[in-house]
Enzyme design. Structure first.
Site, short mmCIF file in Angstrom:
data_model
loop_
_atom_site.label_atom_id
_atom_site.label_comp_id
_atom_site.label_asym_id
_atom_site.label_seq_id
_atom_site.Cartn_x
_atom_site.Cartn_y
_atom_site.Cartn_z
N ARG A 412 0.24 -6.95 -0.34
CA ARG A 412 0.73 -6.57 0.98
C ARG A 412 1.00 -5.08 1.01
O ARG A 412 1.60 -4.53 0.08
CB ARG A 412 2.00 -7.34 1.34
CG ARG A 412 1.78 -8.81 1.65
CD ARG A 412 1.01 -8.99 2.96
NE ARG A 412 0.78 -10.39 3.28
CZ ARG A 412 -0.31 -11.07 2.95
NH1 ARG A 412 -1.28 -10.47 2.26
NH2 ARG A 412 -0.45 -12.32 3.30
N GLU A 441 -1.60 -1.02 8.33
CA GLU A 441 -3.00 -1.37 8.54
C GLU A 441 -3.26 -2.06 9.87
O GLU A 441 -4.39 -2.11 10.36
CB GLU A 441 -3.49 -2.28 7.41
CG GLU A 441 -2.90 -3.67 7.42
CD GLU A 441 -3.44 -4.53 6.29
OE1 GLU A 441 -3.88 -5.65 6.59
OE2 GLU A 441 -3.41 -4.10 5.12
N HIS A 473 -8.78 -4.75 3.39
CA HIS A 473 -8.23 -6.10 3.31
C HIS A 473 -9.35 -7.13 3.14
O HIS A 473 -9.42 -8.13 3.86
CB HIS A 473 -7.40 -6.43 4.55
CG HIS A 473 -6.28 -7.38 4.28
ND1 HIS A 473 -5.01 -7.19 4.74
CD2 HIS A 473 -6.24 -8.55 3.59
CE1 HIS A 473 -4.23 -8.19 4.35
NE2 HIS A 473 -4.97 -9.03 3.64
#
Length: 510
Positions: A412, A441, A473
């Site tokens: 994360r 993000e 990601h």
């Protein structure tokens, strides 16, 4: 005085003067101090309130167990000129309706006028014109929301491709933040599920929009919504979703830090997730980032493609064999990562509040965070994002790090204070960094910004640093993982359709 209150309120603008005159005779003034409760959630409703000044709060009880069960959650504010409870009184038999929320006088108190439901009904019964006015106004309001009504009705009367009504039970799902892979993978599996002979039919629609308080209204008429990591389901958004009739939030991911669980419980919305899809995918991607950073693969590839086959110190890496590698977070993914690291012949240090026997059996040693910082040549962050883990890497940690450490984060973005990371890179405390996630993000990842200016200065600082390798990601993004995400999400929706709710649901968050 009462008539003047009605004349100032837009709510009564479509009613005749005669109607307002008779209604004014029924109005009873009430000067209420702050905190005065007019009606409690769940009580029978037989009156409505017209606000002259001040505000009323509509609140609901928290549905959590324990001490928080009695903490009210504010839904909305009823201001001057507004009315609350009228539809209950006008559209129901005496004592038939119960209060959806508690009505309480807001900050500074409020002056309101109360009208008894029994008296109001007698007024309408004694004058048929008054009854017709109420019906006319309510009908106009109903027509103004035709699209919403139609959407809700369609939920129960959808027809199959041949035009005949389906005999299966139907659940409608709106999938937010849809990119190409989402639709391409969900549609065939949903179709296969619907053709499998089960009594449930899943109708899944897709929108490119991310969920927020504004786009939540798109979910009107849907039983469930499907979300991804950067959708925002905060308190305001969930309040709107509840008003739209949504009863299930199905996360197509493991993380749920953008979902307000307390608010969801308050409104009786269940939340499910995909707790594990392919832990190997994330662990292997973390290793790919390490080797890309350490062996300068992006820079080397760019050189070779430009026919520059020279070597210099800018491409110099190190052996992972014999180095000390720290893994912070040894859950399922972290354990797989530890197993891969031992294959390099590295010394393995680990940190987690819950120590794993599997990690110990493979030679890993559990130590404090400070020992990780002090001794490790490589640090992997594999922890969930919690209040206790937010900004695990921060400015105060920089002096503790072994100079030249390589930092890898596939968990994360919030685990790293990005400004501290930039400082660490600039000061050479951090020798390199591999990131699949980024603290901010949400505004950028899963979107094409190639033709637009990125205004996030810390993000541009990372993108311009040749010691940083960043992916958007995608650590989870393997065929095996995607198949698992889709199948588990459909399974979660199927379980919900059987009547399971809250903690009774497998893979439930609340």
């Amino acid at each position: 005085m009462a008539k003047a209150v009605l004349e100032k309120s837009q709510y009564w603008a479509n009613y005749s003067g005669a109607f307002q005159d008779d209604l004014a005779k029924l109005m009873v003034p009430c000067d209420s101090p702050e905190g005065h409760i007019f009606i409690n959630e769940g009580d029978r409703i037989n009156s409505f309130l017209i606000v002259e000044s001040g505000t009323l709060y509509r609140t609901k009880r928290q549905s959590e167990e324990g001490t928080e069960a009695d903490v009210p959650f504010q839904i909305d504010v009823v201001g001057p000129g507004s009315v609350t409870g009228f539809l209950h009184v006008a559209g129901a038999s005496p004592h038939e309706e119960v209060a959806f929320a508690t009505i309480v006088a807001g900050t500074g108190g409020a002056r309101v006028w109360e009208v008894s439901g029994d008296d109001f009904r007698k007024m309408c019964e004694s004058n048929s014109m008054h009854s017709l006015e109420v019906v006319k106004v309510l009908s106009n309001r109903l027509r103004s929301t035709t699209k919403i009504v139609r959407s809700i009705v369609d939920k129960y009367h959808d027809e199959d491709e041949n035009g005949s009504s389906t005999k299966k039970s139907l659940i409608k799902v709106l999938c937010y933040d849809t990119t190409s892979w989402v639709k391409e993978t969900f549609e065939p599996q949903v179709k296969a599920f619907n053709e499998s002979g089960k009594d449930l039919m899943v109708k899944m629609d897709f929108t490119n929009d991310r969920l927020n308080a504004h786009t939540a209204r798109f979910a009107v008429g849907y039983d469930a919504i499907c979300l991804f990591v950067n959708d925002t389901a905060d308190a305001g958004t969930i309040t709107v979703l509840s008003m739209c009739g949504v009863k299930l939030i199905a996360m197509r991911c493991a993380g749920f830090d953008r979902v307000d669980i307390k608010t969801a419980k308050t409104f009786g919305i269940s939340i499910v997730r995909v707790p594990a899809y392919s832990p190997y995918a994330v662990a292997e991607h973390a290793i790919a980032l390490l080797m890309s950073v350490n062996r300068r693969i992006p820079a080397a590839s760019t050189r070779v493609k430009m026919a520059d086959f020279t070597l210099d110190s800018s491409l110099l890496g190190m052996d992972i064999h014999g180095k000390t590698v720290g893994v912070m977070g040894t859950g399922q993914i972290g354990q797989i990562l530890c197993r891969i690291i031992t294959g390099f012949g590295a010394n393995l240090l680990a940190y987690d509040v819950f120590e794993s026997d599997a990690v110990k059996n493979m030679g890993g040693k559990y130590v404090t965070q400070e020992e990780i910082y002090k001794n490790c040549d490589v640090i992997f962050l594999m922890m969930p994002l919690l209040p206790a883990t937010k900004h695990t890497i921060n400015t105060s940690v920089l002096p503790l790090l072994k100079k030249g450490v390589i930092l890898i984060n596939t968990s994360r973005g919030g685990l790293i204070d990005t400004s501290a990371l930039v400082t660490g890179l600039q000061s050479d405390i951090i020798g390199g960094c591999g990131l699949d996630v980024y603290e901010n993000e949400g505004d950028y990842f899963f979107q094409d910004w190639s033709g637009k200016a990125i205004i996030d200065s810390t993000l541009t600082a990372l993108l311009g640093n040749n010691r940083v390798v960043m992916t958007a990601h995608q650590a989870f993004f393997t065929r095996e993982a995607i198949d698992k995400i889709v199948s588990t999400t459909i399974e979660n929706i199927d379980n919900f359709s059987t009547g399971l709710r809250g903690k009774d649901l497998p893979n439930s968050i609340c």
